[in-house]
Design a protein around this motif. Structure first.
Motif: not given
Length: 192
Positions: A158-159, A162
């Protein structure tokens, strides 16, 4: 004896064809340079079928942009598998992700969902697929290579995505520089 195609099957086929042609046209020309009539003509459909199956050009674009993006994101997997060190893995994935041809389209699609709340669920579903695929891929790479991350693979994936999406958004906002000016490789914690 006639082998008529059931209406439901015809409908699924028409919907898929509209989406495929929309992907081609949006990838080639962008959102603003494509209209519903052009998509319908390319798909051999009627413009009202686009409304029927997708609701609007905006909704069709969101579908198409995420489909393009998920296909492009899968291109990172063999590139990452070829890397022999965590540092090479981080750099190769970051550079490739920032250069994905569908990245501008998916950022634009996410912008549309911000203005069109009824499309947010579509974006959420597609981002969930992206994050899950990335998490599964990362978990397999870590296991195969014996590498580690400083957080869970879920948070790592996710990081990373993102940061990729954010870097593109910043670059498109008019801020001087490009998305390559953001150290996306630095957000990955993959190590021996």
């Amino acid at each position: 004896m006639s082998t008529a195609v059931p209406p439901r099957s015809r409908g699924r086929r028409t919907r898929a064809l509209i989406l495929d042609r929309a992907v081609d046209l949006f990838a080639e020309r962008g959102f603003d340079q494509v209209n519903v009539a052009q998509i319908a003509a390319a798909a051999g459909a009627h413009p009202n079928q686009i409304t029927y199956y997708f609701g609007s050009k905006d909704a069709l674009f969101v579908h198409a942009a995420f489909l393009m993006f998920l296909r492009d994101a899968a291109r990172l997997e063999p590139i990452g598998r070829r890397q022999r060190t965590p540092a090479a893995f981080r750099v190769a994935l970051s550079r490739t992700a920032l250069a994905l041809p569908s990245l501008p389209a998916v950022v634009e699609a996410m912008s549309i969902t911000r203005r069109r709340p009824e499309l947010r669920t579509l974006a959420e579903q597609n981002l969930t697929v992206l994050f899950r695929q990335a998490e599964h891929y990362l978990t397999a790479i870590l296991h195969r290579r014996g590498w580690s991350v400083d957080r869970t693979p879920e948070v790592e994936a996710r990081t990373f995505w993102s940061a990729v999406l954010g870097a593109r958004l910043i670059a498109e906002s008019g801020y001087p520089g490009t998305s390559a000016d953001v150290d996306v490789a630095g957000v990955l914690t993959v190590h021996d």
